[in-house]
Write a protein that holds these residues in place. Structure first.
Motif, PDB file in Angstrom:
ATOM      1  N   THR A  60      70.171  11.185 -52.384  1.00 32.63           N
ATOM      2  CA  THR A  60      70.826  11.860 -51.275  1.00 32.63           C
ATOM      3  C   THR A  60      71.575  13.086 -51.778  1.00 32.63           C
ATOM      4  N   GLY A 123      62.213  13.057 -40.352  1.00 28.56           N
ATOM      5  CA  GLY A 123      61.889  12.003 -41.295  1.00 28.56           C
ATOM      6  C   GLY A 123      62.787  12.053 -42.516  1.00 28.56           C
ATOM      7  N   GLY A 124      63.228  10.892 -42.993  1.00 26.88           N
ATOM      8  CA  GLY A 124      64.117  10.837 -44.137  1.00 26.88           C
ATOM      9  C   GLY A 124      63.539   9.987 -45.241  1.00 26.88           C
ATOM     10  N   ASP A 125      64.283   9.875 -46.318  1.00 28.81           N
ATOM     11  CA  ASP A 125      63.866   9.083 -47.464  1.00 28.81           C
ATOM     12  C   ASP A 125      64.178   7.616 -47.194  1.00 28.81           C
ATOM     13  N   THR A 126      63.201   6.751 -47.409  1.00 19.79           N
ATOM     14  CA  THR A 126      63.417   5.325 -47.128  1.00 19.79           C
ATOM     15  C   THR A 126      64.480   4.728 -48.044  1.00 19.79           C
ATOM     16  N   ALA A 127      64.655   5.272 -49.258  1.00 18.99           N
ATOM     17  CA  ALA A 127      65.681   4.766 -50.158  1.00 18.99           C
ATOM     18  C   ALA A 127      67.076   5.021 -49.592  1.00 18.99           C
ATOM     19  N   ASP A 129      67.690   5.273 -46.314  1.00 19.22           N
ATOM     20  CA  ASP A 129      67.801   4.318 -45.206  1.00 19.22           C
ATOM     21  C   ASP A 129      68.137   2.925 -45.715  1.00 19.22           C
ATOM     22  N   ASP A 130      67.483   2.519 -46.797  1.00 14.95           N
ATOM     23  CA  ASP A 130      67.719   1.177 -47.353  1.00 14.95           C
ATOM     24  C   ASP A 130      69.168   1.016 -47.805  1.00 14.95           C
ATOM     25  N   GLN A 131      69.727   2.073 -48.420  1.00 12.82           N
ATOM     26  CA  GLN A 131      71.115   2.008 -48.886  1.00 12.82           C
ATOM     27  C   GLN A 131      72.075   1.858 -47.712  1.00 12.82           C
ATOM     28  N   ILE A 133      71.449   0.682 -44.701  1.00 13.57           N
ATOM     29  CA  ILE A 133      71.265  -0.643 -44.092  1.00 13.57           C
ATOM     30  C   ILE A 133      71.903  -1.725 -44.959  1.00 13.57           C
ATOM     31  N   ASP A 134      71.748  -1.601 -46.272  1.00  6.67           N
ATOM     32  CA  ASP A 134      72.366  -2.572 -47.184  1.00  6.67           C
ATOM     33  C   ASP A 134      73.879  -2.546 -47.049  1.00  6.67           C
TER      34      ASP A 134
END
Length: 243
Positions: A60, A123-127, A129-131, A133-134
């Motif tokens: 990011t 569209g964004g980076d899934t990493a 998004d994962d952070q 959400i975590d």
């Protein structure tokens, strides 16, 4: 009263406060809430928070610290007339916008040029998004240790009248009042940022009881009313201590 929040006991208000009952008044407010959550989930303080997140590895461009204290500081730094004029999420918008301007992510001219344009998700980076959400699932804890309190349950304490900073967690109407400690939380808790009025590093938090007569004097309403406040230890002094 040092800052324009915690209005309890403040005289001279022109009219009763109108408290908005809706969580979101307009659709754009949901987006501001989402931006704040994303900033919290990508804040670089999460590398040392509990649990420790691998925040340095997240791809990011946001590399600053953003906590609830940051949001509150932005709101409290507003012109008082604007603070009372704007709704809740309008204050959030002002604080977040100023943060991005001050830290060089965007300029005022760029914001003005985009004003009124329709918004669309990109569209964004899934990493990333994962952070986020975590973080939403696990959060972060300010607790750092078991409590090491200076005061005990039953102690009479005087609330400090500390110099005003950019942000405080001390209600104005409690300053220089005397209360009684009724509970000590189990840990020492940090505030992630140093506010300039004594809090920031991990310290005990207390619940302190105040009588209406102590707070409001002759204007206190009759009845068995009691006020309880959660206060950082930096705001407490022995009751006999003279300021």
């Amino acid at each position: 009263m040092k800052l324009q929040h915690y209005l309890g006991g403040l005289e001279g208000l022109p009219e009763p406060l109108n408290l908005e009952k809706r969580v979101f008044v307009e659709d754009w407010e949901k987006r501001i809430f989402g931006i704040h959550v994303a900033m919290m989930g990508l804040s670089n303080h999460l590398g040392s928070a509990l649990p420790e997140y691998p925040i340095a590895d997240v791809p990011t461009a946001f590399r600053d610290e953003w906590t609830w204290a940051s949001l509150r500081t932005g709101a409290e730094g507003m012109n008082p007339f604007d603070y009372f004029k704007f709704r809740y999420y309008e204050k959030w918008l002002g604080g977040i916008t100023q943060f991005f301007i001050d830290n060089g992510y965007v300029t005022e001219d760029e914001i003005a040029a985009r004003a009124g344009e329709p918004w669309s998700a990109e569209g964004g980076d899934t990493a990333i998004d994962d952070q986020v959400i975590d973080y939403l699932r696990r959060g972060d804890s300010p607790r750092r240790d078991t409590a090491h309190p200076k005061f005990a349950v039953g102690d009479a304490v005087r609330i400090a009248d500390v110099p005003a900073g950019d942000h405080t967690r001390l209600p104005g109407y409690l300053r220089d009042r005397i209360g009684t400690v009724t509970r000590i939380f189990e840990g020492d808790y940090g505030y992630f940022v140093h506010t300039g009025d004594g809090i920031g590093d991990p310290m005990p938090i207390y619940i302190v009881e105040f009588t209406p007569g102590e707070l409001w004097g002759v204007r206190a309403e009759p009845g068995a009313n009691t006020l309880y406040a959660e206060l950082f230890e930096a705001y407490l002094q022995p009751a006999e201590e003279i300021q």
